[in-house]
Enzyme design. Structure first.
Site, PDB file in Angstrom:
ATOM      1  N   LEU A 147      11.179  19.014   6.422  1.00  0.00           N
ATOM      2  CA  LEU A 147      10.459  20.186   6.918  1.00  0.00           C
ATOM      3  C   LEU A 147      10.509  21.359   5.938  1.00  0.00           C
ATOM      4  O   LEU A 147      11.501  21.566   5.237  1.00  0.00           O
ATOM      5  CB  LEU A 147      11.060  20.615   8.257  1.00  0.00           C
ATOM      6  CG  LEU A 147      11.049  19.526   9.343  1.00  0.00           C
ATOM      7  CD1 LEU A 147      11.736  20.043  10.603  1.00  0.00           C
ATOM      8  CD2 LEU A 147       9.635  19.062   9.653  1.00  0.00           C
ATOM      9  N   HIS A 192       5.660  23.549   8.223  1.00  0.00           N
ATOM     10  CA  HIS A 192       5.991  22.920   9.502  1.00  0.00           C
ATOM     11  C   HIS A 192       6.581  23.952  10.476  1.00  0.00           C
ATOM     12  O   HIS A 192       6.235  23.981  11.653  1.00  0.00           O
ATOM     13  CB  HIS A 192       7.065  21.829   9.314  1.00  0.00           C
ATOM     14  CG  HIS A 192       6.666  20.685   8.443  1.00  0.00           C
ATOM     15  ND1 HIS A 192       7.251  20.446   7.216  1.00  0.00           N
ATOM     16  CD2 HIS A 192       5.762  19.699   8.617  1.00  0.00           C
ATOM     17  CE1 HIS A 192       6.731  19.354   6.683  1.00  0.00           C
ATOM     18  NE2 HIS A 192       5.812  18.882   7.496  1.00  0.00           N
TER      19      HIS A 192
HETATM   20  P1  AMP Z   1       3.386  16.161   7.681  1.00  0.00           P
HETATM   21  O1  AMP Z   1       4.854  16.228   7.888  1.00  0.00           O
HETATM   22  O2  AMP Z   1       2.969  16.263   6.251  1.00  0.00           O
HETATM   23  O3  AMP Z   1       2.748  15.000   8.405  1.00  0.00           O
HETATM   24  O4  AMP Z   1       2.793  17.460   8.369  1.00  0.00           O
HETATM   25  C1  AMP Z   1       3.028  17.744   9.721  1.00  0.00           C
HETATM   26  C2  AMP Z   1       2.142  18.883  10.149  1.00  0.00           C
HETATM   27  O5  AMP Z   1       2.439  20.035   9.359  1.00  0.00           O
HETATM   28  C3  AMP Z   1       0.646  18.593   9.933  1.00  0.00           C
HETATM   29  O6  AMP Z   1      -0.101  19.108  11.033  1.00  0.00           O
HETATM   30  C4  AMP Z   1       0.346  19.353   8.669  1.00  0.00           C
HETATM   31  O7  AMP Z   1      -1.006  19.744   8.550  1.00  0.00           O
HETATM   32  C5  AMP Z   1       1.254  20.553   8.816  1.00  0.00           C
HETATM   33  N1  AMP Z   1       1.505  21.166   7.503  1.00  0.00           N
HETATM   34  C6  AMP Z   1       1.895  20.530   6.370  1.00  0.00           C
HETATM   35  N2  AMP Z   1       1.964  21.406   5.342  1.00  0.00           N
HETATM   36  C7  AMP Z   1       1.594  22.618   5.847  1.00  0.00           C
HETATM   37  C8  AMP Z   1       1.460  23.924   5.290  1.00  0.00           C
HETATM   38  N3  AMP Z   1       1.700  24.168   4.003  1.00  0.00           N
HETATM   39  N4  AMP Z   1       1.061  24.924   6.099  1.00  0.00           N
HETATM   40  C9  AMP Z   1       0.809  24.693   7.422  1.00  0.00           C
HETATM   41  N5  AMP Z   1       0.920  23.487   8.012  1.00  0.00           N
HETATM   42  C10 AMP Z   1       1.314  22.464   7.240  1.00  0.00           C
END
Ligand code: AMP
Length: 281
Positions: A33, A37
């Site tokens: 995270l 996140h």
């Molecule tokens: P992941 O762990 O990459 O599957 O991401 C989990 C959630 O966090 C997804 O909805 C992503 O779009 C969101 N997320 C990932 N990176 C960012 C970021 N830099 N800013 C905002 N949300 C993010």
């Protein structure tokens, strides 16, 4: 903060909370995270009684040649970060808990899973839609929070929810960036210092396109040309795509007709690391 690994247990617990009239929010993640996140978790927590986060590196959304095995994982660190956010519940299933050996049921959001990210990663969104539907059925939240960072993913999830009549509201939150503009991503830890510096061209390209639109440029081919010029300033960037799509229907457009109506989306590789980013035009 409650930590669950078994589907039956998390479902039983959340069913009781729902019977008590609690509003359940849900943030699905693959862990490792970062502030991006955590921004989703804060939003979820502020707007619900029980904030549930899942941590699951979903094998179904990685192709055999992708980074499933080396995807960064640190459960203790993640739990610590979530505890600090006063997150109520974390669901951390094993792959065996989520998929049995003969798993056969997949969700296809057809047209939108084949373009952009889907053109480069043809089985990716089938894996994403399937695991998100499974997680929605397990957690049964009132609303779920996704990041604009994965704009195509968010679009596909919304489409699936609408077309399968799922009783969950989808909220999209803005991209959180490092101080120098790099979009936060769990994959940023793979970058060498040279790659990390080069990767700034992505945000610079998107930022330049946005600035051009704000000064009256409407021609998408021109905007994409300018963005590519900036990306090619990096000698190591290997560009997969720069595209502009309508926000509402996720189809390519040739002209920007009104403010905040399009995404410019980019994907490029820096060494072995593939990064994506986008901006609203
Ligand atoms: P992941 O762990 O990459 O599957 O991401 C989990 C959630 O966090 C997804 O909805 C992503 O779009 C969101 N997320 C990932 N990176 C960012 C970021 N830099 N800013 C905002 N949300 C993010």
């Amino acid at each position: 903060m409650k930590v669950f690994r078994a589907i039956d247990e998390v479902r039983g617990y959340l069913n009781r909370k729902k019977m008590e009239g609690r509003i359940i929010s849900f943030v699905p993640t693959m862990g490792y995270l970062h502030e991006g996140h955590l921004s989703l978790v804060r939003f979820a927590k502020a707007n619900s009684d029980v904030c549930a986060v899942s941590i699951f590196v979903n094998p179904a959304q990685f192709a055999p040649n992708e980074d499933f095995n080396r995807y960064p994982r640190d459960e203790a660190r993640d739990l610590n970060l979530l505890e600090k956010e006063n997150c109520d519940l974390v669901f951390i299933p094993s792959a065996d808990e989520m998929y049995d050996n003969d798993h056969q049921t997949y969700v296809h959001v057809r047209k939108y899973s084949q373009v952009l990210e889907g053109a480069v990663r043809p089985t990716h969104f089938e894996g994403v839609a399937t695991v998100v539907l499974k997680l929605f059925n397990i957690i049964q939240p009132h609303f779920a929070v996704f990041g604009q960072k994965d704009a195509q993913q968010a679009f596909i999830i919304k489409k699936m929810v609408k077309e399968l009549n799922l009783p969950v509201e989808i909220k999209i939150r803005p991209i959180i960036r490092e101080a120098d503009g790099l979009a936060m991503s769990s994959r940023n830890v793979y970058l060498s210092s040279e790659e990390r510096k080069s990767a700034l061209v992505l945000n610079q390209a998107l930022h330049t396109a946005k600035a051009l639109v704000e000064t009256g440029e409407r021609n998408v081919a021109h905007l994409i040309g300018k963005a590519k010029e900036i990306i090619y300033q990096s000698k190591i960037a290997q560009l997969d795509y720069v595209e502009v799509v309508d926000i509402e229907i996720f189809e390519r457009i040739e002209t920007i007709t009104k403010p905040n109506s399009a995404y410019m989306l980019v994907a490029a590789r820096f060494g072995k690391t593939r990064l994506i980013d986008n901006v609203v035009l």
